[in-house]
Design a protein around this motif. Structure first.
Motif, PDB file in Angstrom:
ATOM      1  N   CYS A 131       0.796  -1.238   0.000  1.00 43.44           N
ATOM      2  CA  CYS A 131       0.000   0.000   0.000  1.00 43.44           C
ATOM      3  C   CYS A 131       0.827   1.286   0.000  1.00 43.44           C
ATOM      4  N   PHE A 132       2.048   1.231   0.518  1.00 40.15           N
ATOM      5  CA  PHE A 132       2.840   2.466   0.641  1.00 40.15           C
ATOM      6  C   PHE A 132       4.190   2.330  -0.056  1.00 40.15           C
ATOM      7  N   PRO A 133       4.720   3.450  -0.581  1.00 39.98           N
ATOM      8  CA  PRO A 133       6.075   3.427  -1.109  1.00 39.98           C
ATOM      9  C   PRO A 133       7.068   3.029  -0.004  1.00 39.98           C
TER      10      PRO A 133
ATOM     11  N   ASN B 210      -4.460  14.684  -1.741  1.00 45.31           N
ATOM     12  CA  ASN B 210      -5.542  14.003  -2.473  1.00 45.31           C
ATOM     13  C   ASN B 210      -6.522  13.270  -1.560  1.00 45.31           C
ATOM     14  N   LEU B 211      -6.144  13.060  -0.290  1.00 46.21           N
ATOM     15  CA  LEU B 211      -7.061  12.358   0.612  1.00 46.21           C
ATOM     16  C   LEU B 211      -7.737  13.283   1.632  1.00 46.21           C
ATOM     17  N   VAL B 212      -7.443  14.594   1.548  1.00 49.06           N
ATOM     18  CA  VAL B 212      -8.065  15.529   2.504  1.00 49.06           C
ATOM     19  C   VAL B 212      -9.594  15.415   2.411  1.00 49.06           C
ATOM     20  N   HIS B 213     -10.128  15.403   1.211  1.00 43.78           N
ATOM     21  CA  HIS B 213     -11.600  15.350   1.055  1.00 43.78           C
ATOM     22  C   HIS B 213     -12.164  14.037   1.607  1.00 43.78           C
ATOM     23  N   TYR B 214     -11.388  12.956   1.478  1.00 45.51           N
ATOM     24  CA  TYR B 214     -11.862  11.650   1.960  1.00 45.51           C
ATOM     25  C   TYR B 214     -12.033  11.695   3.485  1.00 45.51           C
ATOM     26  N   TYR B 215     -11.019  12.219   4.180  1.00 45.17           N
ATOM     27  CA  TYR B 215     -11.116  12.278   5.637  1.00 45.17           C
ATOM     28  C   TYR B 215     -12.145  13.317   6.088  1.00 45.17           C
ATOM     29  N   GLU B 216     -12.309  14.371   5.303  1.00 49.16           N
ATOM     30  CA  GLU B 216     -13.367  15.348   5.651  1.00 49.16           C
ATOM     31  C   GLU B 216     -14.735  14.659   5.658  1.00 49.16           C
TER      32      GLU B 216
ATOM     33  N   GLY C 266      -1.718   4.674  10.031  1.00 49.72           N
ATOM     34  CA  GLY C 266      -1.918   4.162   8.680  1.00 49.72           C
ATOM     35  C   GLY C 266      -3.297   3.571   8.498  1.00 49.72           C
ATOM     36  N   LEU C 267      -3.803   3.705   7.276  1.00 53.32           N
ATOM     37  CA  LEU C 267      -5.065   3.083   6.875  1.00 53.32           C
ATOM     38  C   LEU C 267      -4.752   2.413   5.545  1.00 53.32           C
ATOM     39  N   ASP C 268      -4.846   1.102   5.527  1.00 59.14           N
ATOM     40  CA  ASP C 268      -4.410   0.339   4.351  1.00 59.14           C
ATOM     41  C   ASP C 268      -5.506  -0.629   3.913  1.00 59.14           C
ATOM     42  N   VAL C 269      -5.769  -0.666   2.617  1.00 59.01           N
ATOM     43  CA  VAL C 269      -6.654  -1.697   2.055  1.00 59.01           C
ATOM     44  C   VAL C 269      -5.978  -2.221   0.788  1.00 59.01           C
ATOM     45  N   LEU C 270      -5.931  -3.524   0.631  1.00 57.88           N
ATOM     46  CA  LEU C 270      -5.309  -4.113  -0.561  1.00 57.88           C
ATOM     47  C   LEU C 270      -5.999  -3.595  -1.822  1.00 57.88           C
TER      48      LEU C 270
ATOM     49  N   THR D   5      -2.339  12.442   9.601  1.00 54.85           N
ATOM     50  CA  THR D   5      -1.786  13.249   8.516  1.00 54.85           C
ATOM     51  C   THR D   5      -2.084  12.520   7.218  1.00 54.85           C
ATOM     52  N   CYS D   6      -2.328  13.288   6.177  1.00 54.52           N
ATOM     53  CA  CYS D   6      -2.575  12.661   4.877  1.00 54.52           C
ATOM     54  C   CYS D   6      -2.063  13.560   3.764  1.00 54.52           C
ATOM     55  N   LYS D   7      -1.943  12.957   2.590  1.00 56.55           N
ATOM     56  CA  LYS D   7      -1.559  13.749   1.419  1.00 56.55           C
ATOM     57  C   LYS D   7      -2.778  14.521   0.927  1.00 56.55           C
TER      58      LYS D   7
ATOM     59  N   ALA E 251     -12.149   0.691   3.852  1.00 57.61           N
ATOM     60  CA  ALA E 251     -11.407   1.660   4.669  1.00 57.61           C
ATOM     61  C   ALA E 251     -12.383   2.476   5.522  1.00 57.61           C
ATOM     62  N   ALA E 252     -13.531   2.781   4.958  1.00 54.21           N
ATOM     63  CA  ALA E 252     -14.534   3.543   5.712  1.00 54.21           C
ATOM     64  C   ALA E 252     -15.021   2.739   6.921  1.00 54.21           C
ATOM     65  N   GLN E 253     -15.209   1.435   6.750  1.00 49.34           N
ATOM     66  CA  GLN E 253     -15.628   0.609   7.897  1.00 49.34           C
ATOM     67  C   GLN E 253     -14.540   0.580   8.963  1.00 49.34           C
TER      68      GLN E 253
ATOM     69  N   TYR F  92      -9.397  -4.753  -3.220  1.00 54.79           N
ATOM     70  CA  TYR F  92     -10.597  -4.618  -2.367  1.00 54.79           C
ATOM     71  C   TYR F  92     -11.011  -3.166  -2.172  1.00 54.79           C
ATOM     72  N   ARG F  93     -10.376  -2.255  -2.906  1.00 57.13           N
ATOM     73  CA  ARG F  93     -10.660  -0.829  -2.680  1.00 57.13           C
ATOM     74  C   ARG F  93     -11.978  -0.375  -3.313  1.00 57.13           C
ATOM     75  N   LYS F  94     -12.407   0.803  -2.913  1.00 53.80           N
ATOM     76  CA  LYS F  94     -13.610   1.478  -3.413  1.00 53.80           C
ATOM     77  C   LYS F  94     -14.884   0.665  -3.159  1.00 53.80           C
ATOM     78  N   GLN F  95     -14.864  -0.028  -2.027  1.00 56.26           N
ATOM     79  CA  GLN F  95     -16.066  -0.759  -1.600  1.00 56.26           C
ATOM     80  C   GLN F  95     -16.411  -0.411  -0.166  1.00 56.26           C
ATOM     81  N   GLY F  96     -15.776   0.652   0.333  1.00 58.65           N
ATOM     82  CA  GLY F  96     -16.117   1.120   1.670  1.00 58.65           C
ATOM     83  C   GLY F  96     -15.407   0.389   2.804  1.00 58.65           C
TER      84      GLY F  96
HETATM   85  C1  COA Z   1      -6.863   5.201   1.007  1.00 59.73           C
HETATM   86  C2  COA Z   1      -7.387   3.753   1.088  1.00 59.73           C
HETATM   87  C3  COA Z   1      -7.147   3.200   2.484  1.00 59.73           C
HETATM   88  C4  COA Z   1      -8.898   3.779   0.775  1.00 59.73           C
HETATM   89  O1  COA Z   1      -9.389   2.433   0.877  1.00 59.73           O
HETATM   90  P1  COA Z   1     -10.843   2.028   0.287  1.00 59.73           P
HETATM   91  O2  COA Z   1     -11.249   0.782   0.989  1.00 59.73           O
HETATM   92  O3  COA Z   1     -10.804   2.048  -1.178  1.00 59.73           O
HETATM   93  O4  COA Z   1     -11.696   3.275   0.808  1.00 59.73           O
HETATM   94  P2  COA Z   1     -13.263   3.482   0.649  1.00 59.73           P
HETATM   95  O5  COA Z   1     -13.818   2.391  -0.179  1.00 59.73           O
HETATM   96  O6  COA Z   1     -13.800   3.740   1.995  1.00 59.73           O
HETATM   97  O7  COA Z   1     -13.312   4.859  -0.137  1.00 59.73           O
HETATM   98  C5  COA Z   1     -12.500   5.087  -1.278  1.00 59.73           C
HETATM   99  C6  COA Z   1     -13.341   5.724  -2.351  1.00 59.73           C
HETATM  100  O8  COA Z   1     -14.238   4.734  -2.814  1.00 59.73           O
HETATM  101  C7  COA Z   1     -15.553   5.262  -2.739  1.00 59.73           C
HETATM  102  N1  COA Z   1     -16.447   4.123  -2.469  1.00 59.73           N
HETATM  103  C8  COA Z   1     -16.748   3.582  -1.278  1.00 59.73           C
HETATM  104  N2  COA Z   1     -17.619   2.562  -1.452  1.00 59.73           N
HETATM  105  C9  COA Z   1     -17.835   2.451  -2.789  1.00 59.73           C
HETATM  106  C10 COA Z   1     -18.628   1.604  -3.592  1.00 59.73           C
HETATM  107  N3  COA Z   1     -19.359   0.618  -3.067  1.00 59.73           N
HETATM  108  N4  COA Z   1     -18.596   1.800  -4.943  1.00 59.73           N
HETATM  109  C11 COA Z   1     -17.847   2.774  -5.486  1.00 59.73           C
HETATM  110  N5  COA Z   1     -17.077   3.636  -4.773  1.00 59.73           N
HETATM  111  C12 COA Z   1     -17.078   3.464  -3.447  1.00 59.73           C
HETATM  112  C13 COA Z   1     -15.504   6.245  -1.598  1.00 59.73           C
HETATM  113  O9  COA Z   1     -16.550   7.189  -1.673  1.00 59.73           O
HETATM  114  C14 COA Z   1     -14.186   6.887  -1.862  1.00 59.73           C
HETATM  115  O10 COA Z   1     -14.330   7.804  -2.937  1.00 59.73           O
HETATM  116  P3  COA Z   1     -13.392   9.069  -3.099  1.00 59.73           P
HETATM  117  O11 COA Z   1     -12.023   8.511  -3.448  1.00 59.73           O
HETATM  118  O12 COA Z   1     -14.015   9.839  -4.194  1.00 59.73           O
HETATM  119  O13 COA Z   1     -13.412   9.764  -1.772  1.00 59.73           O
HETATM  120  C15 COA Z   1      -6.691   2.839   0.035  1.00 59.73           C
HETATM  121  O14 COA Z   1      -6.813   3.454  -1.243  1.00 59.73           O
HETATM  122  C16 COA Z   1      -5.223   2.586   0.324  1.00 59.73           C
HETATM  123  O15 COA Z   1      -4.875   1.639   1.031  1.00 59.73           O
HETATM  124  N6  COA Z   1      -4.354   3.431  -0.257  1.00 59.73           N
HETATM  125  C17 COA Z   1      -2.904   3.280  -0.060  1.00 59.73           C
HETATM  126  C18 COA Z   1      -2.509   3.653   1.335  1.00 59.73           C
HETATM  127  C19 COA Z   1      -2.934   5.065   1.714  1.00 59.73           C
HETATM  128  O16 COA Z   1      -2.682   6.028   0.997  1.00 59.73           O
HETATM  129  N7  COA Z   1      -3.591   5.171   2.889  1.00 59.73           N
HETATM  130  C20 COA Z   1      -4.024   6.420   3.441  1.00 59.73           C
HETATM  131  C21 COA Z   1      -2.932   7.024   4.191  1.00 59.73           C
HETATM  132  S1  COA Z   1      -3.337   8.598   4.877  1.00 59.73           S
END
Ligand code: COA
Length: 171
Positions: free
Chosen positions: A24-26, A131-137, A92-96, A127-129, A105-107, A99-103
């Motif tokens: 997940c991270f460099p 591009n993720l400010v809006h996500y945490y907001e 850290g918040l990490d998702v493989l 702290t975040c980069k 990380a939100a859970q 499995y991303r964009k399915q909520g």
């Molecule tokens: C950042 C990270 C943890 C997000 O994980 P994720 O499980 O994909 O997160 P979520 O699914 O909760 O949300 C990600 C996006 O998917 C969207 N999403 C959530 N559920 C969704 C669904 N069912 N369908 C489509 N999109 C969805 C969210 O709205 C969010 O959209 P946005 O990017 O426009 O804000 C993941 O990308 C990651 O591990 N990145 C590398 C490590 C990193 O940068 N971590 C953060 C350090 S600060």
């Protein structure tokens, strides 16, 4: 919809957690296995993993502090964990990737926030980069500007979530 279980980390999870972090991270930002081993030993209470069918696919972890913001030394040394502190940091918040964009990380984040609230902490800080400010907001965090952190040579923003009091019993 994927059935995801969020649970507290166990010592035997360390290899998988380190493997996910390296994906997940460099390299300059990823915490090494040794750091996870220490964190799990010293402050496992704020370390949650997400599992699907018994396999870990993501996690969130942090420590307790009185600092209102994250500083780089926190990542390096477990002595910065102050068990009685007011605030919980997110390291850290990490998702493989698959499995991303399915909520998921939100859970993890919602469970972490709930845990921090129920254990009487006042704030969650991270702290975040940019591009993720809006996500945490979207969880209620407010950006308080550029962080002094230079972790991994990147530019980071301080994010703070103020928690309401919650003294209801732990689930
Ligand atoms: C950042 C990270 C943890 C997000 O994980 P994720 O499980 O994909 O997160 P979520 O699914 O909760 O949300 C990600 C996006 O998917 C969207 N999403 C959530 N559920 C969704 C669904 N069912 N369908 C489509 N999109 C969805 C969210 O709205 C969010 O959209 P946005 O990017 O426009 O804000 C993941 O990308 C990651 O591990 N990145 C590398 C490590 C990193 O940068 N971590 C953060 C350090 S600060």
């Amino acid at each position: 919809m994927l059935e995801v279980t969020i649970r507290k980390v166990r010592p035997e999870d360390v290899d998988k957690v380190a493997e996910i972090e390296a994906i997940c991270f460099p390299r300059a930002e990823a915490a090494p296995r040794e750091s996870f081993e220490k964190r799990i030993a010293v402050f496992p209470d704020y370390f949650l993993v997400a599992e699907i069918k018994g396999a870990i696919i993501g996690f969130i972890n942090g420590c307790v502090t009185n600092s209102p913001v994250i500083y780089d030394e926190m990542f390096q040394d477990t002595c910065h964990h102050i068990p009685t502190g007011s605030n919980v940091s997110v390291f850290g918040l990490d998702v493989l990737p698959s499995y991303r964009k399915q909520g998921i990380a939100a859970q993890l984040m919602q469970s972490f926030i709930q845990l921090a609230r129920r254990t009487g902490r006042k704030k969650v800080i991270l702290t975040c980069k940019e591009n993720l400010v809006h996500y945490y907001e979207s969880f209620g965090y407010a950006s308080t500007g550029l962080s002094a952190s230079t972790h991994g040579g990147s530019r980071w923003y301080d994010m703070t979530l103020a928690l309401p009091d919650d003294t209801s019993p732990l689930a």
